[in-house]
Design a protein around this motif. Structure first.
Motif, PDB file in Angstrom:
ATOM      1  N   ASN A   1      45.566  51.434  34.875  1.00 15.68           N
ATOM      2  CA  ASN A   1      46.527  50.644  34.093  1.00 15.68           C
ATOM      3  C   ASN A   1      45.819  49.391  33.602  1.00 15.68           C
ATOM      4  O   ASN A   1      45.501  48.495  34.391  1.00 15.68           O
ATOM      5  CB  ASN A   1      47.747  50.286  34.962  1.00 15.68           C
ATOM      6  CG  ASN A   1      48.893  49.769  34.110  1.00 15.68           C
ATOM      7  OD1 ASN A   1      48.845  49.839  32.874  1.00 15.68           O
ATOM      8  ND2 ASN A   1      49.926  49.252  34.753  1.00 15.68           N
ATOM      9  N   GLY A   2      45.549  49.312  32.297  1.00 12.80           N
ATOM     10  CA  GLY A   2      44.777  48.190  31.739  1.00 12.80           C
ATOM     11  C   GLY A   2      43.347  48.630  31.530  1.00 12.80           C
ATOM     12  O   GLY A   2      42.569  48.716  32.469  1.00 12.80           O
TER      13      GLY A   2
ATOM     14  N   GLY B   1      44.615  39.032  35.266  1.00  9.59           N
ATOM     15  CA  GLY B   1      45.095  38.385  36.490  1.00  9.59           C
ATOM     16  C   GLY B   1      46.528  37.863  36.331  1.00  9.59           C
ATOM     17  O   GLY B   1      46.849  37.256  35.326  1.00  9.59           O
TER      18      GLY B   1
ATOM     19  N   GLN C   1      42.924  43.982  41.302  1.00  8.38           N
ATOM     20  CA  GLN C   1      41.617  43.321  41.189  1.00  8.38           C
ATOM     21  C   GLN C   1      41.717  41.877  41.681  1.00  8.38           C
ATOM     22  O   GLN C   1      42.793  41.402  42.047  1.00  8.38           O
ATOM     23  CB  GLN C   1      41.123  43.370  39.736  1.00  8.38           C
ATOM     24  CG  GLN C   1      41.115  44.767  39.139  1.00  8.38           C
ATOM     25  CD  GLN C   1      40.281  45.760  39.937  1.00  8.38           C
ATOM     26  OE1 GLN C   1      39.134  45.472  40.295  1.00  8.38           O
ATOM     27  NE2 GLN C   1      40.842  46.922  40.243  1.00  8.38           N
ATOM     28  N   GLY C   2      40.581  41.194  41.613  1.00 13.16           N
ATOM     29  CA  GLY C   2      40.484  39.853  42.186  1.00 13.16           C
ATOM     30  C   GLY C   2      41.342  38.791  41.526  1.00 13.16           C
ATOM     31  O   GLY C   2      41.524  37.713  42.093  1.00 13.16           O
TER      32      GLY C   2
ATOM     33  N   GLU D   1      44.410  38.883  41.234  1.00 15.18           N
ATOM     34  CA  GLU D   1      45.693  38.813  41.958  1.00 15.18           C
ATOM     35  C   GLU D   1      45.471  38.171  43.332  1.00 15.18           C
ATOM     36  O   GLU D   1      44.360  38.144  43.838  1.00 15.18           O
ATOM     37  CB  GLU D   1      46.283  40.225  42.144  1.00 15.18           C
ATOM     38  CG  GLU D   1      46.400  41.037  40.870  1.00 15.18           C
ATOM     39  CD  GLU D   1      47.279  40.400  39.803  1.00 15.18           C
ATOM     40  OE1 GLU D   1      48.229  39.674  40.152  1.00 15.18           O
ATOM     41  OE2 GLU D   1      46.987  40.626  38.617  1.00 15.18           O
TER      42      GLU D   1
ATOM     43  N   ARG E   1      29.722  32.144  34.591  1.00 11.90           N
ATOM     44  CA  ARG E   1      29.763  32.400  33.143  1.00 11.90           C
ATOM     45  C   ARG E   1      31.159  32.022  32.647  1.00 11.90           C
ATOM     46  O   ARG E   1      32.147  32.211  33.361  1.00 11.90           O
ATOM     47  CB  ARG E   1      29.421  33.865  32.834  1.00 11.90           C
ATOM     48  CG  ARG E   1      30.422  34.906  33.372  1.00 11.90           C
ATOM     49  CD  ARG E   1      31.580  35.107  32.429  1.00 11.90           C
ATOM     50  NE  ARG E   1      32.550  36.077  32.869  1.00 11.90           N
ATOM     51  CZ  ARG E   1      33.698  35.793  33.484  1.00 11.90           C
ATOM     52  NH1 ARG E   1      33.993  34.543  33.802  1.00 11.90           N
ATOM     53  NH2 ARG E   1      34.544  36.743  33.790  1.00 11.90           N
TER      54      ARG E   1
ATOM     55  N   ASP F   1      33.452  36.659  29.221  1.00  8.72           N
ATOM     56  CA  ASP F   1      32.696  37.905  29.118  1.00  8.72           C
ATOM     57  C   ASP F   1      32.137  38.022  27.697  1.00  8.72           C
ATOM     58  O   ASP F   1      32.692  37.433  26.756  1.00  8.72           O
ATOM     59  CB  ASP F   1      33.594  39.101  29.444  1.00  8.72           C
ATOM     60  CG  ASP F   1      33.952  39.143  30.930  1.00  8.72           C
ATOM     61  OD1 ASP F   1      33.167  38.586  31.731  1.00  8.72           O
ATOM     62  OD2 ASP F   1      34.991  39.722  31.284  1.00  8.72           O
TER      63      ASP F   1
ATOM     64  N   GLU G   1      30.934  41.643  35.093  1.00  5.48           N
ATOM     65  CA  GLU G   1      31.683  42.758  34.497  1.00  5.48           C
ATOM     66  C   GLU G   1      31.557  44.038  35.311  1.00  5.48           C
ATOM     67  O   GLU G   1      32.337  44.968  35.095  1.00  5.48           O
ATOM     68  CB  GLU G   1      31.164  43.032  33.078  1.00  5.48           C
ATOM     69  CG  GLU G   1      31.375  41.898  32.110  1.00  5.48           C
ATOM     70  CD  GLU G   1      30.778  42.237  30.760  1.00  5.48           C
ATOM     71  OE1 GLU G   1      29.542  42.171  30.633  1.00  5.48           O
ATOM     72  OE2 GLU G   1      31.540  42.569  29.840  1.00  5.48           O
TER      73      GLU G   1
ATOM     74  N   VAL H   1      32.028  44.852  40.747  1.00  6.34           N
ATOM     75  CA  VAL H   1      33.198  45.331  41.509  1.00  6.34           C
ATOM     76  C   VAL H   1      33.483  46.819  41.258  1.00  6.34           C
ATOM     77  O   VAL H   1      34.345  47.398  41.927  1.00  6.34           O
ATOM     78  CB  VAL H   1      34.481  44.516  41.176  1.00  6.34           C
ATOM     79  CG1 VAL H   1      34.295  43.051  41.523  1.00  6.34           C
ATOM     80  CG2 VAL H   1      34.881  44.658  39.714  1.00  6.34           C
TER      81      VAL H   1
HETATM   82  P1  NAD Z   1      40.630  42.321  30.222  1.00  4.26           P
HETATM   83  O1  NAD Z   1      41.421  41.296  29.498  1.00  4.26           O
HETATM   84  O2  NAD Z   1      39.257  42.631  29.763  1.00  4.26           O
HETATM   85  O3  NAD Z   1      41.426  43.701  30.233  1.00  4.26           O
HETATM   86  C1  NAD Z   1      42.780  43.777  30.579  1.00  4.26           C
HETATM   87  C2  NAD Z   1      43.379  44.999  29.924  1.00  4.26           C
HETATM   88  O4  NAD Z   1      44.769  45.044  30.271  1.00  4.26           O
HETATM   89  C3  NAD Z   1      43.322  45.001  28.412  1.00  4.26           C
HETATM   90  O5  NAD Z   1      43.033  46.317  27.986  1.00  4.26           O
HETATM   91  C4  NAD Z   1      44.710  44.588  27.976  1.00  4.26           C
HETATM   92  O6  NAD Z   1      45.067  45.143  26.727  1.00  4.26           O
HETATM   93  C5  NAD Z   1      45.540  45.186  29.075  1.00  4.26           C
HETATM   94  N1  NAD Z   1      46.822  44.512  29.257  1.00  4.26           N
HETATM   95  C6  NAD Z   1      47.185  43.290  28.888  1.00  4.26           C
HETATM   96  N2  NAD Z   1      48.458  43.030  29.251  1.00  4.26           N
HETATM   97  C7  NAD Z   1      48.882  44.119  29.865  1.00  4.26           C
HETATM   98  C8  NAD Z   1      50.101  44.491  30.455  1.00  4.26           C
HETATM   99  N3  NAD Z   1      51.143  43.647  30.482  1.00  4.26           N
HETATM  100  N4  NAD Z   1      50.190  45.726  30.995  1.00  4.26           N
HETATM  101  C9  NAD Z   1      49.163  46.588  30.960  1.00  4.26           C
HETATM  102  N5  NAD Z   1      47.964  46.283  30.402  1.00  4.26           N
HETATM  103  C10 NAD Z   1      47.836  45.067  29.867  1.00  4.26           C
HETATM  104  O7  NAD Z   1      40.632  41.878  31.752  1.00  4.26           O
HETATM  105  P2  NAD Z   1      39.497  42.159  32.833  1.00  4.26           P
HETATM  106  O8  NAD Z   1      38.413  41.169  32.650  1.00  4.26           O
HETATM  107  O9  NAD Z   1      39.162  43.600  32.853  1.00  4.26           O
HETATM  108  O10 NAD Z   1      40.265  41.753  34.170  1.00  4.26           O
HETATM  109  C11 NAD Z   1      41.118  42.628  34.856  1.00  4.26           C
HETATM  110  C12 NAD Z   1      41.219  42.193  36.296  1.00  4.26           C
HETATM  111  O11 NAD Z   1      39.920  42.288  36.891  1.00  4.26           O
HETATM  112  C13 NAD Z   1      41.688  40.746  36.516  1.00  4.26           C
HETATM  113  O12 NAD Z   1      42.404  40.691  37.723  1.00  4.26           O
HETATM  114  C14 NAD Z   1      40.378  39.999  36.675  1.00  4.26           C
HETATM  115  O13 NAD Z   1      40.530  38.802  37.401  1.00  4.26           O
HETATM  116  C15 NAD Z   1      39.569  41.016  37.449  1.00  4.26           C
HETATM  117  N6  NAD Z   1      38.110  40.877  37.338  1.00  4.26           N
HETATM  118  C16 NAD Z   1      37.527  40.571  36.133  1.00  4.26           C
HETATM  119  C17 NAD Z   1      36.156  40.416  36.080  1.00  4.26           C
HETATM  120  C18 NAD Z   1      35.468  40.049  34.793  1.00  4.26           C
HETATM  121  O14 NAD Z   1      34.450  39.409  34.836  1.00  4.26           O
HETATM  122  N7  NAD Z   1      35.967  40.447  33.649  1.00  4.26           N
HETATM  123  C19 NAD Z   1      35.378  40.592  37.220  1.00  4.26           C
HETATM  124  C20 NAD Z   1      35.998  40.963  38.427  1.00  4.26           C
HETATM  125  C21 NAD Z   1      37.373  41.087  38.476  1.00  4.26           C
END
Ligand code: NAD
Length: 334
Positions: A8-9, A88, A108-109, A111, A168, A171, A300, A303
């Motif tokens: 999901n996402g 998040g 993921q982190g 939350e 950083r 992304d 990126e 994890v």
């Molecule tokens: P992102 O913004 O790249 O991707 C999120 C995705 O979710 C997108 O495809 C977006 O369209 C979708 N989305 C947005 N609102 C939504 C909703 N209401 N319902 C369903 N989908 C929805 O985010 P990310 O960087 O992949 O981060 C996701 C999680 O992973 C977060 O908890 C973040 O803290 C964690 N995380 C991110 C990184 C990083 O560096 N990017 C690293 C480790 C953990």
């Protein structure tokens, strides 16, 4: 048994987890959920993933000529476990939907720990996730810290850890965030949340962290300082870290995060991902009884293997964390 996994996402983390699950022989992707018909949604389709969407977004997807299999509820019906990779704070709102569908969930982190009640790092506390319905895979920085603290604690005992994280800002594909010309102490009120987050996985560790944001998108860099309980040499620490499958030593003229990423490109890693902690082994130093070193963390991707291991633990298809880590590593090419 082949575990049916939904994503999901489908953003930075979601698309990588989908690819990593797809190369395992004991799990498969049954669908990915997108909210917008953007290039990532079309790319998911092209890769052969079934695309789902929230009920109220399905019409918009179809209008953009993106064929949608069904709603998120439809996707959850087909799944054993959903990996929530929404931004998040959004994932929290999805918990009732997952509970109603009777599907296991990984967050993921971004939350809070309390949402799942179990924060996970494969090499630190795999057993804690066995059979659980809800698990949170800790953030990129926390993952990077757990991977080095756990073996050092097991071998020498960590009396205390003090880490400065240079983060950083955004992304590489992110156009919304900065800074572009500043260094931001963040948070200014100390310590940063990363130390307490490590304690959600390794509860006995005395750790404090400070963090700053830099105008770079490539990697985070940690300056690690630890007081160990038993005397040891830099060579002994290096030998221990060399044995960790998700720690990679960098040297051979690599003096920056830019060169680490260039090496990942040369390795033909997908999306130039660097799944391992990158430790400058030359930096490993014992000074007046304290340990110091630098490590780079590819935010990126570090994890991603952890999410695969979390699925295996929750579904109890592998009870031994070491075996799961080895299986995940082999399939991904770590
Ligand atoms: P992102 O913004 O790249 O991707 C999120 C995705 O979710 C997108 O495809 C977006 O369209 C979708 N989305 C947005 N609102 C939504 C909703 N209401 N319902 C369903 N989908 C929805 O985010 P990310 O960087 O992949 O981060 C996701 C999680 O992973 C977060 O908890 C973040 O803290 C964690 N995380 C991110 C990184 C990083 O560096 N990017 C690293 C480790 C953990």
């Amino acid at each position: 048994m082949t575990v049916k996994v939904a994503i999901n996402g489908y953003g930075t983390i979601g698309k990588r987890v989908a690819d990593a699950v797809s190369v395992q022989d004991d799990m498969e992707i049954i669908g990915v959920a997108k909210t917008r018909p953007n290039f990532e949604a079309f790319m998911a389709k092209k890769k052969g993933f079934d695309v789902f969407a929230p009920e109220d977004k399905m019409k918009g997807m179809e209008e953009a000529n993106l064929e949608v299999e069904g709603s998120i509820d439809d996707m959850l019906e087909r799944a054993d476990v959903v990996v929530d990779c929404t931004p998040g704070g959004i994932g929290e709102k999805n918990k009732p939907i997952y509970e109603k569908a009777g599907v296991k969930a990984i967050w993921q982190g971004g939350e809070d720990h309390e949402l799942a009640g179990c924060s996970f790092n494969a090499q630190s506390n795999y057993e804690e996730a066995l059979g659980r319905d809800f698990v949170r895979v800790v953030s990129c920085n926390t993952t990077g810290l757990c991977r080095i603290i756990k073996p050092l604690d097991d071998e020498f005992g960590v009396n205390k850890a003090r880490v400065t994280l240079m983060r950083r800002a955004a992304d590489p594909g992110d156009i919304k965030k900065g800074p572009i010309n500043a260094i931001i102490p963040n948070p200014i009120k100390l310590p940063s949340h990363h130390g307490p987050d490590v304690k959600t996985v390794l509860s006995g560790i005395d750790i404090t962290t400070t963090a700053v944001k830099l105008p770079t998108t490539l990697m985070h860099l940690h300056t690690v300082n630890m007081e160990l309980n038993s005397e040891c040499t830099a060579e002994e620490v290096e030998a221990l870290l060399a044995k960790q499958s998700r720690v990679r030593f960098v040297g051979q003229g690599i003096t920056s995060t830019a060169e680490v990423m260039e090496m990942a490109r040369d390795m033909n890693r997908p999306r130039c991902d660097m799944w391992e902690n990158c430790v400058w082994n030359e930096s490993i130093t014992i000074y007046e009884g304290e340990l110091y070193f630098f490590q780079g963390i590819h935010q990126e991707s570090d994890v991603i293997p952890e999410n695969v291991d979390a699925i295996r633990a929750m579904m109890e298809i592998e009870k031994d964390g070491t075996k799961s880590v080895a299986k995940t590593n082999k399939a991904m090419g770590i």
